[in-house]
Design a protein around this motif. Structure first.
Motif, PDB file in Angstrom:
ATOM      1  N   HIS A  72       0.826  -1.199   0.000  1.00 46.89           N
ATOM      2  CA  HIS A  72       0.000   0.000   0.000  1.00 46.89           C
ATOM      3  C   HIS A  72       0.866   1.257   0.000  1.00 46.89           C
ATOM      4  O   HIS A  72       2.035   1.216   0.366  1.00 46.89           O
ATOM      5  N   LEU A  73       0.263   2.363  -0.410  1.00 47.27           N
ATOM      6  CA  LEU A  73       0.854   3.693  -0.300  1.00 47.27           C
ATOM      7  C   LEU A  73       0.015   4.434   0.722  1.00 47.27           C
ATOM      8  O   LEU A  73      -1.180   4.135   0.896  1.00 47.27           O
ATOM      9  N   GLU A  74       0.604   5.430   1.376  1.00 47.15           N
ATOM     10  CA  GLU A  74      -0.169   6.218   2.332  1.00 47.15           C
ATOM     11  C   GLU A  74       0.289   7.663   2.308  1.00 47.15           C
ATOM     12  O   GLU A  74       1.447   7.949   2.020  1.00 47.15           O
ATOM     13  N   ALA A  75      -0.651   8.574   2.584  1.00 52.42           N
ATOM     14  CA  ALA A  75      -0.347   9.997   2.615  1.00 52.42           C
ATOM     15  C   ALA A  75      -1.278  10.701   3.597  1.00 52.42           C
ATOM     16  O   ALA A  75      -2.482  10.422   3.636  1.00 52.42           O
ATOM     17  N   ALA A  76      -0.699  11.597   4.392  1.00 54.05           N
ATOM     18  CA  ALA A  76      -1.492  12.396   5.334  1.00 54.05           C
ATOM     19  C   ALA A  76      -2.278  13.445   4.567  1.00 54.05           C
ATOM     20  O   ALA A  76      -1.857  13.915   3.504  1.00 54.05           O
ATOM     21  N   GLY A  77      -3.413  13.838   5.138  1.00 51.62           N
ATOM     22  CA  GLY A  77      -4.228  14.882   4.541  1.00 51.62           C
ATOM     23  C   GLY A  77      -3.630  16.269   4.748  1.00 51.62           C
ATOM     24  O   GLY A  77      -2.537  16.413   5.310  1.00 51.62           O
ATOM     25  N   PRO A  78      -4.350  17.308   4.340  1.00 50.30           N
ATOM     26  CA  PRO A  78      -3.832  18.678   4.384  1.00 50.30           C
ATOM     27  C   PRO A  78      -3.589  19.216   5.799  1.00 50.30           C
ATOM     28  O   PRO A  78      -2.945  20.252   5.952  1.00 50.30           O
ATOM     29  N   GLN A  79      -4.073  18.520   6.821  1.00 49.81           N
ATOM     30  CA  GLN A  79      -3.817  18.918   8.205  1.00 49.81           C
ATOM     31  C   GLN A  79      -2.954  17.893   8.937  1.00 49.81           C
ATOM     32  O   GLN A  79      -2.859  17.914  10.152  1.00 49.81           O
ATOM     33  N   GLY A  80      -2.345  16.975   8.178  1.00 48.75           N
ATOM     34  CA  GLY A  80      -1.615  15.883   8.800  1.00 48.75           C
ATOM     35  C   GLY A  80      -2.602  14.843   9.298  1.00 48.75           C
ATOM     36  O   GLY A  80      -3.794  14.915   9.023  1.00 48.75           O
ATOM     37  N   VAL A  81      -2.097  13.870  10.055  1.00 50.14           N
ATOM     38  CA  VAL A  81      -2.966  12.828  10.593  1.00 50.14           C
ATOM     39  C   VAL A  81      -2.375  12.298  11.897  1.00 50.14           C
ATOM     40  O   VAL A  81      -1.159  12.221  12.058  1.00 50.14           O
ATOM     41  N   SER A  82      -3.255  11.977  12.817  1.00 52.18           N
ATOM     42  CA  SER A  82      -2.889  11.290  14.050  1.00 52.18           C
ATOM     43  C   SER A  82      -3.808  10.087  14.161  1.00 52.18           C
ATOM     44  O   SER A  82      -5.002  10.173  13.835  1.00 52.18           O
ATOM     45  N   TYR A  83      -3.234   8.972  14.612  1.00 53.41           N
ATOM     46  CA  TYR A  83      -4.058   7.786  14.776  1.00 53.41           C
ATOM     47  C   TYR A  83      -3.465   6.869  15.835  1.00 53.41           C
ATOM     48  O   TYR A  83      -2.290   6.973  16.179  1.00 53.41           O
ATOM     49  N   LEU A  84      -4.320   6.019  16.358  1.00 55.69           N
ATOM     50  CA  LEU A  84      -3.906   4.953  17.264  1.00 55.69           C
ATOM     51  C   LEU A  84      -3.822   3.702  16.413  1.00 55.69           C
ATOM     52  O   LEU A  84      -4.744   3.400  15.659  1.00 55.69           O
TER      53      LEU A  84
END
Length: 93
Positions: A72-84
């Motif tokens: 897979h590829l991944e990219a944060a959105g325009p405000q970045g991303v935080s996740y558990l």
């Protein structure tokens, strides 16, 4: 889903306790895969994943799952991303 429900789901599914991950604006990672099942819960911003050429965006309160070995590829959105992120080791037979 809320944070407690997420933690309960991880435990019931045999996942390790979640770790907090923050990715800044502009974060992107080319195609890669993980040696574990991943189950992230987005707590801020959003993230886009591309699996088998299909792009999917996940925002606050959403959970996504990636089986071990899924390219897979991944990219944060325009405000970045935080996740558990919960991880479940894959057992070798």
């Amino acid at each position: 889903m809320n944070t407690q429900e997420f933690h309960d789901e991880l435990k019931a599914g045999g996942f390790e306790p979640a770790v907090a991950i923050d990715r800044p604006v502009g974060y992107a990672m080319g195609e890669h895969q993980h040696p574990f099942d991943a189950c992230p819960f987005v707590t801020a911003g959003d993230i886009t994943l591309v699996v088998d050429g299909v792009s999917s965006r996940y925002g606050v309160g959403e959970v996504f799952r990636l089986p071990a070995g899924t390219p897979h590829l991944e990219a944060a959105g325009p405000q970045g991303v935080s996740y558990l992120s919960g991880r479940r080791p894959v057992t070798q037979a």
